[in-house]
Scaffold this motif. Structure first.
Motif, PDB file in Angstrom:
ATOM      1  N   VAL A 167       0.903  -1.020   0.016  1.00  0.00           N
ATOM      2  CA  VAL A 167      -0.054  -0.069   0.045  1.00  0.00           C
ATOM      3  C   VAL A 167       0.855   1.190  -0.100  1.00  0.00           C
ATOM      4  O   VAL A 167       1.608   1.370   0.933  1.00  0.00           O
ATOM      5  N   PRO A 168       0.871   2.079  -1.052  1.00  0.00           N
ATOM      6  CA  PRO A 168       1.506   3.145  -0.967  1.00  0.00           C
ATOM      7  C   PRO A 168       1.075   4.311  -0.075  1.00  0.00           C
ATOM      8  O   PRO A 168      -0.081   4.381   0.192  1.00  0.00           O
ATOM      9  N   ALA A 169       2.100   4.673   0.853  1.00  0.00           N
ATOM     10  CA  ALA A 169       1.604   5.468   2.080  1.00  0.00           C
ATOM     11  C   ALA A 169       1.453   6.857   1.619  1.00  0.00           C
ATOM     12  O   ALA A 169       2.212   7.928   1.934  1.00  0.00           O
ATOM     13  N   VAL A 170       0.582   7.000   0.814  1.00  0.00           N
ATOM     14  CA  VAL A 170       0.148   8.530   0.300  1.00  0.00           C
ATOM     15  C   VAL A 170      -1.313   8.857   0.056  1.00  0.00           C
ATOM     16  O   VAL A 170      -1.967   7.885   0.182  1.00  0.00           O
ATOM     17  N   PHE A 171      -1.517  10.111   0.576  1.00  0.00           N
ATOM     18  CA  PHE A 171      -3.027  10.715   0.360  1.00  0.00           C
ATOM     19  C   PHE A 171      -3.336  10.661  -1.114  1.00  0.00           C
ATOM     20  O   PHE A 171      -2.511  11.011  -1.872  1.00  0.00           O
ATOM     21  N   PRO A 172      -4.484  10.339  -1.646  1.00  0.00           N
ATOM     22  CA  PRO A 172      -5.626   9.813  -0.836  1.00  0.00           C
ATOM     23  C   PRO A 172      -5.966   8.034  -0.778  1.00  0.00           C
ATOM     24  O   PRO A 172      -6.824   7.860  -0.312  1.00  0.00           O
ATOM     25  N   ILE A 173      -4.720   7.436  -0.893  1.00  0.00           N
ATOM     26  CA  ILE A 173      -4.788   5.999  -0.591  1.00  0.00           C
ATOM     27  C   ILE A 173      -4.925   5.858   0.705  1.00  0.00           C
ATOM     28  O   ILE A 173      -5.742   5.037   1.316  1.00  0.00           O
ATOM     29  N   VAL A 174      -4.005   6.332   1.700  1.00  0.00           N
ATOM     30  CA  VAL A 174      -4.300   6.403   3.031  1.00  0.00           C
ATOM     31  C   VAL A 174      -5.015   7.570   3.574  1.00  0.00           C
ATOM     32  O   VAL A 174      -4.603   8.741   3.325  1.00  0.00           O
ATOM     33  N   VAL A 175      -6.131   7.357   3.889  1.00  0.00           N
ATOM     34  CA  VAL A 175      -7.274   8.254   4.438  1.00  0.00           C
ATOM     35  C   VAL A 175      -7.134   8.737   5.783  1.00  0.00           C
ATOM     36  O   VAL A 175      -7.037   9.855   5.963  1.00  0.00           O
ATOM     37  N   SER A 176      -6.763   7.962   6.871  1.00  0.00           N
ATOM     38  CA  SER A 176      -6.604   8.433   8.335  1.00  0.00           C
ATOM     39  C   SER A 176      -5.663   7.151   8.762  1.00  0.00           C
ATOM     40  O   SER A 176      -5.563   6.200   8.265  1.00  0.00           O
ATOM     41  N   VAL A 177      -4.945   7.875   9.726  1.00  0.00           N
ATOM     42  CA  VAL A 177      -4.241   7.224  10.739  1.00  0.00           C
ATOM     43  C   VAL A 177      -4.511   7.294  12.049  1.00  0.00           C
ATOM     44  O   VAL A 177      -4.654   8.447  12.637  1.00  0.00           O
ATOM     45  N   ASP A 178      -4.995   6.456  12.970  1.00  0.00           N
ATOM     46  CA  ASP A 178      -5.322   6.556  14.336  1.00  0.00           C
ATOM     47  C   ASP A 178      -4.490   5.278  15.243  1.00  0.00           C
ATOM     48  O   ASP A 178      -4.911   4.394  15.435  1.00  0.00           O
ATOM     49  N   VAL A 179      -3.512   6.039  15.513  1.00  0.00           N
ATOM     50  CA  VAL A 179      -2.297   5.145  16.197  1.00  0.00           C
ATOM     51  C   VAL A 179      -2.774   4.797  17.688  1.00  0.00           C
ATOM     52  O   VAL A 179      -2.624   3.383  17.830  1.00  0.00           O
ATOM     53  N   GLU A 180      -3.641   5.402  18.120  1.00  0.00           N
ATOM     54  CA  GLU A 180      -3.992   5.247  19.592  1.00  0.00           C
ATOM     55  C   GLU A 180      -5.154   4.187  19.548  1.00  0.00           C
ATOM     56  O   GLU A 180      -5.104   3.354  20.513  1.00  0.00           O
ATOM     57  N   ASN A 181      -5.795   3.913  18.492  1.00  0.00           N
ATOM     58  CA  ASN A 181      -6.881   2.900  18.347  1.00  0.00           C
ATOM     59  C   ASN A 181      -6.311   1.822  17.496  1.00  0.00           C
ATOM     60  O   ASN A 181      -6.844   0.753  17.227  1.00  0.00           O
ATOM     61  N   GLY A 182      -5.104   1.706  17.040  1.00  0.00           N
ATOM     62  CA  GLY A 182      -4.500   0.922  16.289  1.00  0.00           C
ATOM     63  C   GLY A 182      -5.089   0.660  14.682  1.00  0.00           C
ATOM     64  O   GLY A 182      -5.047  -0.607  14.386  1.00  0.00           O
ATOM     65  N   VAL A 183      -5.782   1.726  14.238  1.00  0.00           N
ATOM     66  CA  VAL A 183      -6.392   1.491  12.819  1.00  0.00           C
ATOM     67  C   VAL A 183      -5.944   2.320  11.699  1.00  0.00           C
ATOM     68  O   VAL A 183      -5.450   3.721  12.006  1.00  0.00           O
ATOM     69  N   LEU A 184      -5.628   2.172  10.668  1.00  0.00           N
ATOM     70  CA  LEU A 184      -5.202   2.877   9.458  1.00  0.00           C
ATOM     71  C   LEU A 184      -6.225   2.335   8.438  1.00  0.00           C
ATOM     72  O   LEU A 184      -6.330   1.452   8.200  1.00  0.00           O
ATOM     73  N   GLU A 185      -6.962   3.728   8.049  1.00  0.00           N
ATOM     74  CA  GLU A 185      -7.880   3.761   7.092  1.00  0.00           C
ATOM     75  C   GLU A 185      -7.363   3.889   5.663  1.00  0.00           C
ATOM     76  O   GLU A 185      -6.664   4.900   5.614  1.00  0.00           O
ATOM     77  N   THR A 186      -7.784   3.040   4.721  1.00  0.00           N
ATOM     78  CA  THR A 186      -7.336   3.286   3.332  1.00  0.00           C
ATOM     79  C   THR A 186      -8.474   3.435   2.170  1.00  0.00           C
ATOM     80  O   THR A 186      -9.681   2.981   2.714  1.00  0.00           O
ATOM     81  N   ARG A 187      -8.240   3.863   1.222  1.00  0.00           N
ATOM     82  CA  ARG A 187      -9.454   3.543   0.158  1.00  0.00           C
ATOM     83  C   ARG A 187      -8.404   3.257  -1.151  1.00  0.00           C
ATOM     84  O   ARG A 187      -7.940   3.926  -1.885  1.00  0.00           O
ATOM     85  N   LEU A 188      -8.412   1.838  -1.131  1.00  0.00           N
ATOM     86  CA  LEU A 188      -7.270   1.317  -2.297  1.00  0.00           C
ATOM     87  C   LEU A 188      -8.115   1.469  -3.742  1.00  0.00           C
ATOM     88  O   LEU A 188      -9.421   1.023  -3.863  1.00  0.00           O
ATOM     89  N   PRO A 189      -7.402   1.527  -4.735  1.00  0.00           N
ATOM     90  CA  PRO A 189      -7.690   1.717  -5.911  1.00  0.00           C
ATOM     91  C   PRO A 189      -7.880   0.290  -6.613  1.00  0.00           C
ATOM     92  O   PRO A 189      -7.354  -0.673  -5.999  1.00  0.00           O
ATOM     93  N   GLU A 190      -8.683   0.041  -7.436  1.00  0.00           N
ATOM     94  CA  GLU A 190      -8.867  -1.027  -8.261  1.00  0.00           C
ATOM     95  C   GLU A 190      -7.753  -1.636  -8.586  1.00  0.00           C
ATOM     96  O   GLU A 190      -6.685  -0.973  -9.129  1.00  0.00           O
ATOM     97  N   GLY A 191      -7.563  -3.070  -8.301  1.00  0.00           N
ATOM     98  CA  GLY A 191      -6.328  -3.756  -8.842  1.00  0.00           C
ATOM     99  C   GLY A 191      -5.113  -3.801  -7.974  1.00  0.00           C
ATOM    100  O   GLY A 191      -4.238  -4.570  -8.073  1.00  0.00           O
ATOM    101  N   LEU A 192      -5.510  -2.839  -6.640  1.00  0.00           N
ATOM    102  CA  LEU A 192      -4.305  -3.126  -5.654  1.00  0.00           C
ATOM    103  C   LEU A 192      -4.510  -4.321  -4.343  1.00  0.00           C
ATOM    104  O   LEU A 192      -5.643  -4.215  -4.141  1.00  0.00           O
TER     105      LEU A 192
END
Length: 171
Positions: A146-171
């Motif tokens: 997963v490329p760590a760039v916006f808009p692929i990585v939408v949000s990062v919540d280190v406290e709750n242990g979740v990284l939210e993405t919007r992956l493009p087709e084919g990834l």
């Protein structure tokens, strides 16, 4: 997840010369993290480590040559080959907005807005242009880069242990 107090900044890959210099593969973005008089832990594969004070550090080929107090000859230095080099979080410059320490991201669950659970961040590497998250899914045995760039990585919540993405087709 959050609040890790020690970060791995490098790994001892060999020795250089007879004076106890350690060859280091650095994971840090700058040699400045190896500043004179900074304390670093040299930790072996068993998780045992000791603190050492940096005497000198210099760039060498693709890494860093490191000299620490108390390691004064080649034989002593060779005992540290394979050791991780760790530093206290408070000794590092804190990242800016929307920037994170890699170690804070490793272990986060990756949730995609459309696909749901993708896996867990297992590793990170840099391509030069941007960082890439290696996400492993224990359930399926799959791996997603997963490329760590916006808009692929939408949000990062280190406290709750979740990284939210919007992956493009084919990834």
């Amino acid at each position: 997840m959050a609040g890790k107090t020690l970060f791995t900044i490098g790994e001892v890959t060999g020795v250089h010369g007879i004076g106890g210099n350690l060859k280091v593969r650095s994971f840090a973005g700058s040699k400045d993290v190896y500043s004179k008089d900074r304390f670093v832990m040299l930790e072996n594969n068993d998780g045992n480590g000791e603190w050492y004070c940096i005497e000198k550090a210099s760039l060498h080929k693709k890494g860093v040559l490191l000299s620490v107090k108390g390691v004064e000859d080649r034989d002593a230095a060779e005992t540290f080959v394979g050791c991780k080099i760790l530093v206290k979080r408070e000794d590092l410059d804190q990242p800016g907005d929307d920037a994170y320490f890699w170690e804070d991201l490793i272990g986060l669950d990756v949730m995609d807005k459309d696909r749901g659970y993708v896996g867990r961040v297992d590793n990170i590497f840099s391509t030069g242009a941007h960082d890439v998250l290696v996400v492993k899914n224990a359930r399926s045995g799959g791996e997603t880069l997963v490329p760590a760039v916006f808009p692929i990585v939408v949000s990062v919540d280190v406290e709750n242990g979740v990284l939210e993405t919007r992956l493009p087709e084919g990834l």
